[in-house]
Motif scaffolding. Structure first.
Motif, PDB file in Angstrom:
ATOM      1  N   UNK A  35      -2.889 -47.181 -73.122  1.00  0.00           N
ATOM      2  CA  UNK A  35      -4.165 -46.948 -73.798  1.00  0.00           C
ATOM      3  C   UNK A  35      -5.315 -47.697 -73.125  1.00  0.00           C
ATOM      4  N   UNK A  36      -5.385 -47.555 -71.794  1.00  0.00           N
ATOM      5  CA  UNK A  36      -6.484 -48.130 -71.016  1.00  0.00           C
ATOM      6  C   UNK A  36      -6.546 -49.658 -71.098  1.00  0.00           C
ATOM      7  N   UNK A  58      -1.453 -40.975 -70.300  1.00  0.00           N
ATOM      8  CA  UNK A  58      -1.523 -39.597 -69.825  1.00  0.00           C
ATOM      9  C   UNK A  58      -2.563 -39.438 -68.716  1.00  0.00           C
ATOM     10  N   UNK A  59      -3.259 -40.499 -68.429  1.00  0.00           N
ATOM     11  CA  UNK A  59      -4.359 -40.491 -67.462  1.00  0.00           C
ATOM     12  C   UNK A  59      -3.977 -41.418 -66.316  1.00  0.00           C
ATOM     13  N   UNK A  60      -4.282 -41.029 -65.070  1.00  0.00           N
ATOM     14  CA  UNK A  60      -3.918 -41.908 -63.953  1.00  0.00           C
ATOM     15  C   UNK A  60      -4.733 -43.204 -63.931  1.00  0.00           C
ATOM     16  N   UNK A  77       1.175 -40.697 -64.714  1.00  0.00           N
ATOM     17  CA  UNK A  77       2.035 -41.107 -65.819  1.00  0.00           C
ATOM     18  C   UNK A  77       3.415 -41.524 -65.295  1.00  0.00           C
ATOM     19  N   UNK A  98     -10.942 -47.048 -63.666  1.00  0.00           N
ATOM     20  CA  UNK A  98     -11.601 -47.480 -64.906  1.00  0.00           C
ATOM     21  C   UNK A  98     -11.803 -48.989 -64.809  1.00  0.00           C
ATOM     22  N   UNK A 100     -13.432 -51.128 -66.106  1.00  0.00           N
ATOM     23  CA  UNK A 100     -13.556 -52.004 -67.282  1.00  0.00           C
ATOM     24  C   UNK A 100     -12.179 -52.497 -67.727  1.00  0.00           C
TER      25      UNK A 100
END
Lengths: 109, 312
Positions: A35-36, A58-60, A77, A98, A100
């Motif tokens: 979850x990031x 689900x996101x690279x 994933x 990402x 952050x």
């Protein structure tokens, strides 16, 4: 072959000198990407530990250890990336996609 | 994956349409008196007839994504494009605001290119961060970089409007925000210099140019500087993607708008724990995906942007 054998030997020796609290377990620690976020965000390990990042999203994502110039490929994933930390120090890292998302590996004897 | 020439309703098709209830359609933009108005295509026919100049926007098709929230984004992209081609008034062209692919793989780009070419419309694109993951951005630039500057930015004129495609995903900042960078900002300043303030401007880029939600990096660090060069124009419309949901804001003469994804919705800031894909109830997909269409309507009214989900 020889190099592989020596690598194995080195790992074995490191294992032998691992702090008693770590017992006989292999010096590999996993950081989950969920979850990031990196979990744990701050990881304390002994020198010689291999840190494995595993992407459960689900996101690279990716792992960028800017200060030491280490950059994983894009991890889809279930993608994994590992890096062995031999030297003591605090190593901050981010996700290249990402930024952050931040984490730290603290290597201390 | 169903056949490319699939047109007749069948069970697989219905499944796709079910997915479409949250995944994206295109957005049709009609520009009147310099004022772009947007609506999602399946409502478009029932709404104001698209007279005059119009174009369609799609975003975040993420071809190659295969997770349960939408195992077949190719099908939802195809359905979105089918709706564009079914419009009674053909839009002048298609704009894709990035994340064409999920992992920048050649086969993902190929599939997207084939589908978009199938509309018979010229497609203008800007890259999303998912389109430049590999090969030093060559996979994207080899396909879409011709005639562009730098990392793929460019401008062109159509229908009396000046269009500007910007790239804000190459140098993501430490706080996660996108960035345009000095060379691109200088190019932009030069690009609009000397243009009449009455020229309608449409800017498109992947990451929102305004701060949509800073905690998740949904904004562009130097976006305000870019907007600064455009403020003197009477009508500026900023089209973005990236956040897989509609957000809008009007600041003076500048209207900001983000489009839905054609693949999957993402969490809502302040509600979801993170910005990842959001699973939605079966049958609700169509209300979360979108196509936009913009038309130029000669009214002289202030800029307004309206859009609706495909359903619900």
């Amino acid at each position: 072959m020889r190099r592989l054998f020596l690598g194995g030997l080195a790992a074995t020796l490191l294992l032998a000198f691992a702090p008693p609290s770590r017992g006989a377990e292999a010096p590999t620690v996993t950081v989950a990407i969920d979850n990031f976020t990196f979990e744990p965000a701050v990881l304390h390990v002994a020198p010689g530990t291999t840190v494995v990042w595993v992407n459960h999203d689900d996101i690279p994502h990716s792992v960028v250890l800017g200060a030491i110039g280490v950059h994983s490929r894009t991890l889809d994933t279930d993608g994994r990336f590992e890096h062995r930390f031999d030297k003591a120090g605090t190593f901050g890292y981010i996700c290249g996609l990402h930024p952050h998302m931040k984490g730290q590996v603290v290597v201390e004897p | 994956m169903s056949r490319d020439d699939e047109r007749r309703p069948d069970p697989a098709r219905r499944q796709v349409l079910r997915c479409m209830s949250w995944a994206g359609t295109a957005m049709i933009w009609t520009v009147a008196g310099g004022i772009p108005r947007a609506r999602l295509v399946d409502r478009a026919e029932a709404a104001v007839p698209a007279k005059g100049f119009s174009f369609a926007q799609i975003s975040d098709s993420h071809l190659g994504f295969d997770k349960p929230v939408n195992p077949d984004p190719t099908a939802t992209l195809r359905a979105a494009l089918d709706q564009v081609t079914a419009m009674p008034e053909r839009p002048a062209f298609l704009i894709h605001t990035g994340d064409i692919t999920h992992l920048s793989k050649p086969e993902e780009f190929d599939a997207a290119q084939q589908l978009m070419a199938g509309t018979g419309l010229t497609t203008y694109t800007v890259p999303g961060e998912h389109d430049i993951l590999e090969d030093e951005r060559r996979s994207y630039l080899n396909r879409y970089g011709k005639g562009t500057r730098g990392d793929g930015w460019y401008s062109f004129d159509a229908g009396g409007i000046h269009f500007i495609g910007l790239v804000n995903v190459v140098d993501l900042q430490g706080n996660g925000l996108g960035a345009l960078g000095r060379p691109q900002l200088e190019w932009l300043e030069e690009d609009v210099r000397g243009r009449s303030a009455s020229t309608p401007i449409v800017v498109f880029a992947h990451v929102p140019l305004w701060l949509a939600y800073e905690n998740w990096g949904w904004g562009t660090a130097d976006g305000a500087e870019a907007i600064g060069y455009l403020k003197r124009f009477g009508s500026v419309t900023v089209l973005n993607g990236h956040i897989h949901q509609v957000m809008q804001k009007v600041e003076g003469h500048v209207a900001f708008h983000t489009a839905r994804s054609t693949a999957f919705p993402q969490g809502v800031p302040g509600q979801a724990k993170g910005p990842g894909p959001m699973a939605v109830p079966p049958g609700a997909l169509r209300s979360y995906l979108g196509v936009s269409r913009v038309s130029l309507v000669e009214t002289g009214a202030p800029l307004a942007i309206v859009d609706q989900p495909l359903e619900g």
